[in-house]
Design an enzyme around this catalytic site. Structure first.
Site, PDB file in Angstrom:
ATOM      1  N   ASP A  10       0.856  -1.188   0.000  1.00 48.83           N
ATOM      2  CA  ASP A  10       0.000   0.000   0.000  1.00 48.83           C
ATOM      3  C   ASP A  10       0.890   1.236   0.000  1.00 48.83           C
ATOM      4  O   ASP A  10       1.673   1.458   0.936  1.00 48.83           O
ATOM      5  CB  ASP A  10      -0.893  -0.016   1.241  1.00 48.83           C
ATOM      6  CG  ASP A  10      -2.062   0.957   1.139  1.00 48.83           C
ATOM      7  OD1 ASP A  10      -2.103   1.720   0.160  1.00 48.83           O
ATOM      8  OD2 ASP A  10      -2.916   0.948   2.034  1.00 48.83           O
ATOM      9  N   ASP A 108      -3.091   2.559  -5.879  1.00 48.42           N
ATOM     10  CA  ASP A 108      -2.052   2.621  -4.853  1.00 48.42           C
ATOM     11  C   ASP A 108      -1.890   1.357  -4.023  1.00 48.42           C
ATOM     12  O   ASP A 108      -1.244   1.384  -2.978  1.00 48.42           O
ATOM     13  CB  ASP A 108      -2.325   3.795  -3.907  1.00 48.42           C
ATOM     14  CG  ASP A 108      -3.682   3.688  -3.221  1.00 48.42           C
ATOM     15  OD1 ASP A 108      -4.491   2.825  -3.624  1.00 48.42           O
ATOM     16  OD2 ASP A 108      -3.928   4.453  -2.270  1.00 48.42           O
ATOM     17  N   GLU A 109      -2.468   0.247  -4.470  1.00 42.11           N
ATOM     18  CA  GLU A 109      -2.316  -0.969  -3.682  1.00 42.11           C
ATOM     19  C   GLU A 109      -2.429  -2.218  -4.531  1.00 42.11           C
ATOM     20  O   GLU A 109      -3.082  -2.231  -5.573  1.00 42.11           O
ATOM     21  CB  GLU A 109      -3.331  -1.017  -2.538  1.00 42.11           C
ATOM     22  CG  GLU A 109      -4.771  -1.000  -2.990  1.00 42.11           C
ATOM     23  CD  GLU A 109      -5.745  -1.120  -1.823  1.00 42.11           C
ATOM     24  OE1 GLU A 109      -5.405  -1.786  -0.822  1.00 42.11           O
ATOM     25  OE2 GLU A 109      -6.850  -0.558  -1.929  1.00 42.11           O
TER      26      GLU A 109
END
Length: 356
Positions: A10, A108-109
């Site tokens: 993350d 973002d992950e």
């Protein structure tokens, strides 16, 4: 080869971090990204730097309220292309790691599946590789299931590593409220509380059959499983296929007349239909999202006969408009079209709080 592990990667304050890379002078300052960067307009916060979060600013908060909380904050407009480019670079780094299977969850992950005898060392090497290639920091959760890896990341932030497995799940999570679980939001936690289940340990110990009357035969047992941190253990890198496409617009002035609403829906439908046409799959369902003033959101959904005819989809979308409560000012409209899924698409689902 070692044991199979799930790593959840993350990126820390991703959007804000991308902006700081472009403007190094913003490092250490309270930074808010949202809308067109104008707090006098109706828009919400997309992300806030850690410095801004200390003042209580969070994603989804109206931009004007965020600006009031942090008067000296730097407020920037959303630049989706920049974030997509940065995200692409990060995911490329993850895929380049030794024997990594990567399942992208968003900008973002991502989950990374790997067999290793030392997952902590692997996680540190991964962090270093991401930082070296992109200058972005990330946190890594290590788990023996996807759920445990995802939850573990929250204990590793920022830029840290944390491991959650069956052995320490209840020690770490047992006394926490159920809303701290990935996939349990405010409404579900309240419904669980009505059943006398307020903590993760209580949910883990619950009889799945006792949850069926409240949540149904599928979701009841699933929530009990979630309380134990159980679930999928293999990372699936099958390319993600969108189930639907949606667009929404926040209006700077409330819509107050049927003609305004009709025009707005037609414009939204035009954009959604362009997205759907690019997929080449027929539409089977529609959802209309309406945010009435001052800030009350309702959704109206319906299944429709499978169709690829834009005129038919628009007609069914306009049918939904009839459900809008008359004489109530509207500040936001959204339209989502759900499509048929190809036979080789990823099966099942991943628990998430996002989406509508």
């Amino acid at each position: 080869m070692g044991e199979p592990w799930v790593l959840h990667v993350d990126l820390d304050q991703f959007i804000a971090a991308v902006e700081v890379l472009r403007r190094p002078e913003l490092a250490g300052k309270p930074l808010i990204v949202g809308g067109r960067g104008d707090p006098t307009e109706r828009a919400v916060v997309s992300t806030a730097s850690y410095e801004a979060r200390e003042y209580g600013v969070g994603s989804g908060m109206p931009l004007r309220i965020a600006a009031r909380k942090v008067p000296d904050a730097v407020i920037l407009p959303v630049d989706q292309d920049a974030y997509l480019e940065a995200s692409g670079k990060v995911m490329a780094v993850l895929r380049a790691q030794p024997d990594a299977t990567v399942q992208v969850l968003g900008w973002d992950e991502a989950f990374v599946g790997v067999r290793t005898g030392d997952p902590d060392s692997y996680a540190r090497q991964l962090q270093q590789a991401v930082l070296a290639e992109t200058r972005l920091h990330c946190s890594v959760g290590i788990g023996d299931t996807l759920v445990r890896a995802k939850v573990a990341t929250t204990f590793g932030k920022p830029a840290g590593i944390f491991r959650l497995t069956e052995d320490n799940w209840l020690e770490v999570m047992g006394s926490r409220p159920t809303i701290d679980l990935w996939g349990v939001g405010t409404k579900v936690s309240r419904r669980l509380a009505k059943l006398g289940i307020e903590t993760v340990a209580q949910l883990a110990a619950s009889n799945p059959d006792d949850l069926v009357p409240e949540f149904g035969p599928k979701m009841g047992p699933w929530y009990a499983q979630l309380g134990r941190g159980d679930g999928a253990r293999e990372v699936d890198d099958t390319p993600w296929v969108a189930r639907g496409h949606s667009r929404e617009t926040t209006f700077q002035q409330d819509l107050t007349g049927p003609g305004q609403v009709d025009a707005a829906i037609r414009e939204l439908a035009g954009h959604v239909l362009e997205d759907v046409a690019a997929e080449g799959r027929p539409v089977v369902g529609l959802t209309l999202k309406v945010r009435y003033a001052p800030f009350i959101t309702k959704t109206y959904a319906r299944k429709i006969p499978e169709t690829s005819d834009p005129a038919e989809v628009l007609a069914r979308a306009l049918d939904l408009v009839a459900k809008i409560e008359p004489d109530r000012p509207i500040r936001l409209l959204g339209l989502r079209a759900e499509m048929t899924m190809p036979g080789d698409s990823r099966q099942g689902h991943t628990p998430t709080r996002s989406g509508w």
